[in-house]
Design a protein around this motif. Structure first.
Motif, PDB file in Angstrom:
ATOM      1  N   ASN A 102      37.774  49.549  33.149  1.00 59.35           N
ATOM      2  CA  ASN A 102      37.118  48.499  32.363  1.00 59.35           C
ATOM      3  C   ASN A 102      35.760  48.207  33.007  1.00 59.35           C
ATOM      4  N   ASN A 141      30.431  44.804  31.391  1.00 59.07           N
ATOM      5  CA  ASN A 141      29.771  44.745  30.086  1.00 59.07           C
ATOM      6  C   ASN A 141      28.347  44.252  30.287  1.00 59.07           C
ATOM      7  N   ASP A 196      28.852  41.156  32.573  1.00 59.36           N
ATOM      8  CA  ASP A 196      30.156  40.513  32.737  1.00 59.36           C
ATOM      9  C   ASP A 196      31.086  41.502  33.437  1.00 59.36           C
ATOM     10  N   PHE A 242      34.416  41.386  34.601  1.00 55.75           N
ATOM     11  CA  PHE A 242      35.695  40.678  34.616  1.00 55.75           C
ATOM     12  C   PHE A 242      36.833  41.630  34.981  1.00 55.75           C
ATOM     13  N   ASN A 254      42.056  42.666  31.623  1.00 63.07           N
ATOM     14  CA  ASN A 254      42.965  41.734  30.946  1.00 63.07           C
ATOM     15  C   ASN A 254      42.677  40.270  31.263  1.00 63.07           C
ATOM     16  N   THR A 255      41.442  39.969  31.665  1.00 62.93           N
ATOM     17  CA  THR A 255      41.039  38.573  31.847  1.00 62.93           C
ATOM     18  C   THR A 255      39.745  38.344  31.082  1.00 62.93           C
ATOM     19  N   ILE A 256      39.416  37.076  30.876  1.00 64.51           N
ATOM     20  CA  ILE A 256      38.203  36.754  30.120  1.00 64.51           C
ATOM     21  C   ILE A 256      37.122  36.116  30.973  1.00 64.51           C
ATOM     22  N   ASN A 257      37.444  35.750  32.228  1.00 66.74           N
ATOM     23  CA  ASN A 257      36.402  35.129  33.058  1.00 66.74           C
ATOM     24  C   ASN A 257      36.626  35.293  34.562  1.00 66.74           C
ATOM     25  N   GLU A 295      35.405  29.889  37.141  1.00 67.39           N
ATOM     26  CA  GLU A 295      36.632  30.314  36.475  1.00 67.39           C
ATOM     27  C   GLU A 295      37.511  29.147  36.051  1.00 67.39           C
TER      28      GLU A 295
END
Length: 413
Positions: A135, A138, A147, A149, A152-155, A190
């Motif tokens: 992953n 981004n 980003d 991260f 499987n997490t958003i932040n 976070e």
């Protein structure tokens, strides 16, 4: 009559008890307030901004000679426990890093200590754009930051750097600032307080080339006014400037060198040292104990560098990349380019012998730190090389990515 006297006495006792109770309440509130101040490091500031007795004795007993400052990686290992540490976070050292690797899915965080004009901008971009990950970071177009991260997490960030989280601990935060700030900054970002494992990394450069590069940058208008200089529980906002007005554009080298409180002098040593051990910025470059202070800073910088999970050298790009990949068990998609030293070399060629010597004197601590770093880098390289069953292929991929192993067998280090 007797009952009347008894009633009066009882009233007096009640008043006295109330008075004593009020005093107790005021005292408790005062203690609570003072405790709050101390918790925020305000009441401890005078003590933390002075050289401790232990370090004063150690330094003054050998202030006449720099030879007693450990100059090799082996001797630096003995420093553990020799200097008091203010770090309260879990920091992963090199040995643990390469033995266990980096777990991007759990609680591991890479923290990039970015020293000015060491090639850190290029290296920082490699971290966010060039690592081969399931992953990847981004990196939207027209945005400086990416980003990064965890899967499987958003932040949840696995990288704390300029191009991921931004300058959350201040512009070009140093060791003292980062170790004090990073966990709280990530908790706030976070929205969750948690314990993490921190892998501190940095890049060093030849002190003369770095210093002249910073000089040229300042000459063009750079100031780094956004730096916080946070140390010992407070931010030093009143450090003197070497220039009047908004910047130092057009400064000549001699003027740049003659400012005694110019933070460009020995910048790499200062940024890697625990500044609380030497009085933070109190009396910076003006104390009568300057030799003592220098010795403490150099010793601390060497110790912290040896404890870091990783560091690279601008002058040794391939070796630095190989060590990173083997330490973190992460590969870069493309090989690092050897830094172009043409501009620095040209600047050096234009200097007089006296100016070159003056630059060396102003960066003597950094010179000693770099020599130590070169030895330590080679030790780490040889260790990882011996443990790597695929060293030949891995090495050729970095030095000659488009050539065959057979044609370049003699290029191995």
């Amino acid at each position: 009559m007797h009952c009347s006297v008894t009633l009066e006495n009882m009233k007096r006792w009640v008043k006295m008890i109330r008075f004593i109770g009020g005093l107790c309440l005021v005292t408790l509130l005062g203690i609570a307030y003072i405790s709050y101040l101390c918790h925020n490091s305000l009441c401890l500031a005078p003590e933390r901004f002075s050289l401790s007795t232990k370090h004063s004795v150690s330094a003054s007993s050998s202030s006449s000679s720099r030879s007693e400052v450990p100059s090799s990686p082996t001797s630096t290992a003995k420093l553990v426990g020799g200097l008091a540490s203010t770090v309260n976070i879990e920091s992963v050292a090199f040995k643990e890093a390469y033995e266990m690797g980096f777990d991007i899915t759990d609680r591991d965080v890479i923290v990039f200590l970015h020293i000015q004009k060491t090639g850190g901008t290029t290296f920082g971009r490699h971290l966010v754009r060039d690592l081969i990950l399931e992953n990847p970071c981004n990196c939207p177009r027209k945005r400086k930051r990416c980003d990064c991260f965890r899967p499987n997490t958003i932040n949840e960030q696995w990288l704390f750097s300029r191009y991921s989280t931004g300058w959350k601990c201040g512009l070009h935060a140093d060791w003292t600032e980062l170790t004090d700030c990073v966990e709280g900054a990530l908790d706030e970002y976070e929205g969750l307080a948690r314990k993490r494992r921190y892998f501190f990394i940095t890049v060093l450069r030849d002190p003369i080339h770095r210093y002249l590069s910073e000089f040229r940058h300042v000459q063009r208008g750079a100031t780094w006014k956004g730096a916080r200089h946070f140390c010992g529980g407070q931010e030093f906002t009143s450090l003197p400037h070497c220039y009047k007005g908004s910047n130092w554009t057009g400064v000549e080298l001699d003027e740049f060198m003659n400012c005694s409180y110019n933070l460009a002098h020995n910048r790499q040593t200062r940024m890697l040292a625990d500044l609380t051990l030497a009085g933070c910025y109190t009396g910076y470059n003006t104390t009568t104990d300057q030799l003592q202070r220098d010795r403490i800073l150099l010793q601390s910088a060497k110790q912290n560098l040896a404890r870091m999970a990783y560091f690279g050298l601008t002058e040794q790009q391939a070796v630095s990349q190989y060590i990173f990949e083997q330490t973190f068990h992460l590969d870069f998609e493309n090989p690092f380019d050897q830094a172009n030293a043409t501009l620095s070399a040209q600047a050096i060629a234009e200097l007089t012998p006296a100016q070159i010597e003056r630059v060396r004197q102003l960066n003597s601590l950094d010179e000693e730190l770099l020599e130590f770093a070169r030895q330590l880098l080679q030790e780490r390289f040889q260790l990882l090389k011996r443990r790597d069953p695929h060293f030949r292929q891995n090495w050729l991929r970095m030095v000659h990515p488009f050539k065959s192993e057979r044609n370049d067998a003699n290029s191995l280090v």
